[in-house]
Scaffold this active site. Structure first.
Site, PDB file in Angstrom:
ATOM      1  N   HIS A 193       0.855  -1.190   0.000  1.00  0.00           N
ATOM      2  CA  HIS A 193       0.000   0.000   0.000  1.00  0.00           C
ATOM      3  C   HIS A 193       0.894   1.244   0.000  1.00  0.00           C
ATOM      4  O   HIS A 193       0.704   2.171   0.792  1.00  0.00           O
ATOM      5  CB  HIS A 193      -0.937  -0.023   1.205  1.00  0.00           C
ATOM      6  CG  HIS A 193      -1.994  -1.078   1.088  1.00  0.00           C
ATOM      7  ND1 HIS A 193      -3.168  -0.901   0.400  1.00  0.00           N
ATOM      8  CD2 HIS A 193      -2.033  -2.351   1.565  1.00  0.00           C
ATOM      9  CE1 HIS A 193      -3.897  -2.015   0.456  1.00  0.00           C
ATOM     10  NE2 HIS A 193      -3.224  -2.903   1.156  1.00  0.00           N
ATOM     11  N   ASP A 271      -5.311 -13.450   0.874  1.00  0.00           N
ATOM     12  CA  ASP A 271      -5.889 -12.137   1.183  1.00  0.00           C
ATOM     13  C   ASP A 271      -7.409 -12.257   1.254  1.00  0.00           C
ATOM     14  O   ASP A 271      -8.145 -11.323   0.919  1.00  0.00           O
ATOM     15  CB  ASP A 271      -5.472 -11.093   0.149  1.00  0.00           C
ATOM     16  CG  ASP A 271      -5.702  -9.656   0.626  1.00  0.00           C
ATOM     17  OD1 ASP A 271      -5.889  -9.459   1.843  1.00  0.00           O
ATOM     18  OD2 ASP A 271      -5.695  -8.742  -0.221  1.00  0.00           O
ATOM     19  N   ALA A 305     -11.181  -5.656  -3.174  1.00  0.00           N
ATOM     20  CA  ALA A 305     -11.161  -5.583  -1.711  1.00  0.00           C
ATOM     21  C   ALA A 305     -10.930  -6.974  -1.136  1.00  0.00           C
ATOM     22  O   ALA A 305     -11.855  -7.654  -0.713  1.00  0.00           O
ATOM     23  CB  ALA A 305     -12.468  -4.996  -1.194  1.00  0.00           C
ATOM     24  N   GLY A 306      -9.675  -7.393  -1.134  1.00  0.00           N
ATOM     25  CA  GLY A 306      -9.388  -8.754  -0.696  1.00  0.00           C
ATOM     26  C   GLY A 306      -9.848  -9.749  -1.746  1.00  0.00           C
ATOM     27  O   GLY A 306     -10.065  -9.404  -2.918  1.00  0.00           O
TER      28      GLY A 306
END
Length: 392
Positions: A193, A271, A305-306
């Site tokens: 990130h 993830d 998102a994951g």
């Protein structure tokens, strides 16, 4: 514990697959032999020609089966543990999200208690702290409201739990946090990130970054005049996580990555979030609403998102899209994460003296049996992916 044995299995070792051997174990791997004394009392497990493999270690998973590591219920981690052992995971790091400090601390406390309970599913090996030390421009599915600069005081009381911290090193002025963490080598610092330049990333790696969080995703990309974080990761010898769901990364990249990084530096992760192993629909991740279809998890604006990936399918996807040997890929999901965590002398491969973390799976990568430290925690009664699972 009574000595146990697995027969008729194709045993996956680091560099080969053994046929015709009997695998002996109790809490630990005892050996691989041609035959045993018929008078010796053993508990037998028949692999029926299927693969016998080291259990998978998922160092980056947020949740599964309706539960999330950020849930305030104390038993959420235990539910995740039991659910993912059905997909071959024998050890994992529950991952936190960028939320209020109080929520992060509560999650770390719950993870600590789960480690102490040493439950019946996959072993909780510690925590992966993903956020809040990230860059707002590369936040992905994290909530920008709670993003913070790297702060040692926020984690100081949880260094017995945390094993990986994802951070954007360009947010760490003078690399103060990275230098502070050198006193705690059991904690891996992972770049992720991040909006860093190539030069900033290379300097951070030189100072103390040892891994990369979901390579290619939520970081400055590769350009021939601006190599970015991706370029620094490819140039260096640090480990790199990848989400091999064929969505986060084009499957054509798998082979390229294997050639550039080498298969001993790739770590397969999921993830995954709470919707893994559940139906499509609307769920939440880190306090934000996400929409789940049969392939991906996304925020309302389309941001990934994951995932809903499982480790057995990550291995399958990588195998189907590369020329790598099965044993190499298995160890991307087992030995390589164990090496990163510094526990390769205990876990990550089938070798004498290591923990008996063993799985049996078929040619379609359906997990049939999962054994954690010598104890069966999952067994599928029929070799049918849609069959209801039996938890022991």
């Amino acid at each position: 514990m009574t000595k146990k044995a697995i027969k008729n299995g194709r045993i996956i070792l680091k560099d080969e697959i053994l046929d015709g051997k009997v695998l002996l174990y109790d809490e630990k791997i005892l050996g691989m032999v041609d035959a045993v004394d018929p008078k010796e009392e053993l508990e037998w497990l028949d692999a029926r020609g299927n693969y016998v493999s080291p259990g998978f270690i998922d160092i980056h998973i947020h949740g599964a089966g309706g539960f999330d590591a950020m849930d305030e219920e104390e038993d959420a981690i235990d539910h995740i543990s039991m659910g993912i052992c059905e997909r071959g995971v024998t050890g994992f790091l529950p991952a936190t999200m960028t939320m209020a400090k109080e929520r992060i601390h509560k999650a770390l406390e719950n993870i600590r208690r789960s480690m102490e309970r040493n439950g019946r599913g996959a072993r909780v090996l510690g925590a992966h702290m993903e956020g809040p030390f990230i860059h707002p421009e590369r936040k992905g599915a994290h909530n920008e409201v709670y993003i913070l600069k790297p702060d040692y005081s926020l984690i100081a009381e949880y260094l017995d739990v945390i094993r990986v911290i994802t951070l954007a090193p360009e947010q760490d002025e003078g690399h103060k946090f990275i230098h502070q963490m050198k006193a705690h080598p059991q904690v891996v610092l992972s770049i992720g990130h991040s909006n860093a330049t190539f030069e900033e990333a290379m300097e951070a790696i030189k100072v103390g970054i040892r891994s990369a969080t979901h390579l290619f995703n939520a970081m400055t990309g590769f350009h021939h005049r601006n190599p970015g974080v991706v370029g620094a990761i490819l140039k260096s010898d640090i480990f790199c996580e990848i989400i091999a769901d064929n969505i986060h990364i084009h499957p054509g990249i798998y082979s390229i990555l294997g050639k550039v990084k080498g298969t001993d530096r790739i770590i397969l992760i999921t993830d995954a979030m709470r919707a893994a192993c559940l139906k499509c629909g609307t769920y939440d991740l880190g306090g934000q609403t996400v929409n789940v279809d049969d392939q991906a998890v996304r925020l309302a604006d389309g941001t990934l998102a994951g995932s809903i990936l499982t480790m057995n399918h990550a291995v399958k996807n990588f195998l189907e899209n590369t020329d790598c040997d099965l044993s190499e890929i298995i160890h991307m999901a087992s030995l390589n994460p164990a090496k990163l965590l510094g526990i390769e002398d205990q876990k990550g491969s089938i070798a004498v003296g290591k923990d008996a973390d063993i799985i049996i799976f078929n040619k379609d990568f359906e997990v049939l049996t999962t054994i954690v430290e010598g104890q069966v925690c999952f067994r599928r009664e029929k070799e049918d992916a849609n069959h209801c699972c039996e938890r022991l």
